[in-house]
Scaffold this active site. Structure first.
Site, PDB file in Angstrom:
ATOM      1  N   HIS A 150      50.866  -7.880 -15.322  1.00 57.57           N
ATOM      2  CA  HIS A 150      49.602  -7.390 -14.772  1.00 57.57           C
ATOM      3  C   HIS A 150      49.423  -5.918 -15.114  1.00 57.57           C
ATOM      4  CE1 HIS A 150      48.644 -10.869 -12.019  1.00 57.57           C
ATOM      5  NE2 HIS A 150      49.856 -11.164 -12.466  1.00 57.57           N
TER       6      HIS A 150
ATOM      7  N   CYS B  79      47.225  -4.001 -14.061  1.00 56.97           N
ATOM      8  CA  CYS B  79      46.868  -3.189 -12.882  1.00 56.97           C
ATOM      9  C   CYS B  79      48.122  -2.660 -12.197  1.00 56.97           C
ATOM     10  CB  CYS B  79      45.978  -3.960 -11.912  1.00 56.97           C
ATOM     11  SG  CYS B  79      46.762  -5.342 -11.080  1.00 56.97           S
TER      12      CYS B  79
ATOM     13  N   CYS C  73      42.286  -9.496 -13.412  1.00 59.55           N
ATOM     14  CA  CYS C  73      42.547  -9.546 -11.976  1.00 59.55           C
ATOM     15  C   CYS C  73      41.278  -9.170 -11.224  1.00 59.55           C
ATOM     16  CB  CYS C  73      43.710  -8.633 -11.582  1.00 59.55           C
ATOM     17  SG  CYS C  73      43.261  -6.949 -11.151  1.00 59.55           S
ATOM     18  N   GLU C  74      41.037  -9.888 -10.137  1.00 60.72           N
ATOM     19  CA  GLU C  74      39.775  -9.670  -9.438  1.00 60.72           C
ATOM     20  C   GLU C  74      39.773  -8.401  -8.587  1.00 60.72           C
ATOM     21  OE1 GLU C  74      39.170 -13.173  -7.122  1.00 60.72           O
ATOM     22  OE2 GLU C  74      40.440 -12.507  -5.470  1.00 60.72           O
ATOM     23  N   HIS C  75      40.937  -7.799  -8.401  1.00 59.01           N
ATOM     24  CA  HIS C  75      40.973  -6.586  -7.575  1.00 59.01           C
ATOM     25  C   HIS C  75      40.650  -5.334  -8.368  1.00 59.01           C
ATOM     26  CE1 HIS C  75      43.966  -9.284  -5.351  1.00 59.01           C
ATOM     27  NE2 HIS C  75      42.823  -9.322  -4.712  1.00 59.01           N
ATOM     28  N   HIS C  76      41.044  -5.304  -9.648  1.00 59.40           N
ATOM     29  CA  HIS C  76      40.850  -4.107 -10.461  1.00 59.40           C
ATOM     30  C   HIS C  76      40.072  -4.374 -11.746  1.00 59.40           C
ATOM     31  CE1 HIS C  76      44.613  -3.620  -8.097  1.00 59.40           C
ATOM     32  NE2 HIS C  76      44.107  -2.435  -7.855  1.00 59.40           N
TER      33      HIS C  76
ATOM     34  N   GLN D 234      46.546 -14.576  -9.931  1.00 56.98           N
ATOM     35  CA  GLN D 234      47.408 -15.520 -10.656  1.00 56.98           C
ATOM     36  C   GLN D 234      47.706 -16.768  -9.828  1.00 56.98           C
ATOM     37  OE1 GLN D 234      50.874 -13.694 -12.469  1.00 56.98           O
ATOM     38  NE2 GLN D 234      51.939 -15.662 -12.601  1.00 56.98           N
TER      39      GLN D 234
HETATM   40 ZN   LIG Z   1      44.867  -5.978  -9.888  1.00 58.35          ZN
END
Ligand SMILES: [Zn+2]
Length: 187
Positions: A148, A150, A79-82, A120
């Protein structure tokens, strides 16, 4: 100039180890920066791969108009956020329009887009668009079910929740019967 831009990725990982309170010189961690660098490069190798070339390398003329379905394609992404993993399965179908593609190429396209930093929803759309634009079929359907880490490791959501995303084009979008046939096949 940014100091870290000249550093090797592994040097930056060693720095991260220090910043989380670890000792990068203790035995168990000595090779960790190099291992993490290799692992990260593998998990993001999709940036250097061309999914259109992969598909075009195995396209064949074939007068067939029945649905082709590849289901339960294993998928691992970050995931690009975490930068934490999300993983699950992709189910992909297309309805040929004078061309078919070697079946093994479809999971490879999934890998190309998965091995990048992703969300996703975008991953699902990118796979659909790439297949649609390259094969020019009568329709493409992509469904991804994923968990996920995260959310799970950080306790944001219930531990075993999964996220489902879908993207359709052509007949899968226009014709409810075709879409239903696909949804029944992947159940
Ligand atoms: Zn994430």
């Amino acid at each position: 100039m940014n100091d870290s831009s000249n550093k090797k990725l592994s040097d930056n990982i060693a720095e991260i180890l220090k910043q989380i309170g670890e000792d990068p010189n203790r035995e168990g961690l000595l090779k960790t920066p190099v291992r993490v660098e290799k692992s990260l490069k593998f998990l993001t190798e999709g940036y250097d791969l061309n999914p259109v070339e992969i598909l075009k390398s195995a396209m064949f003329s074939e007068d067939r108009s029945q649905m082709v379905l590849v289901k339960d394609i294993e998928l691992y992404s970050l995931c690009e956020h975490h930068m934490l993993p999300f993983f699950g399965k992709a189910h992909i179908a297309y309805i040929p329009n004078l061309h078919i593609v070697g079946l093994s190429k479809i999971p490879r396209v999934v890998n190309v887009f998965s091995r990048r930093l992703q969300v996703q929803e975008r991953l699902t759309d990118q796979i659909k668009t790439c297949l649609q634009d390259t094969l020019n079929p009568k329709g493409v359907a992509v469904v991804i079910e994923a968990q996920h880490l995260c959310m799970q490791m950080r306790g944001v959501e219930k531990q075993h929740s999964s996220t489902t995303t879908s993207a359709f084009s052509g007949l899968f979008l226009k014709d409810a019967k075709t879409r239903l046939e696909f949804m029944n096949l992947i159940k």
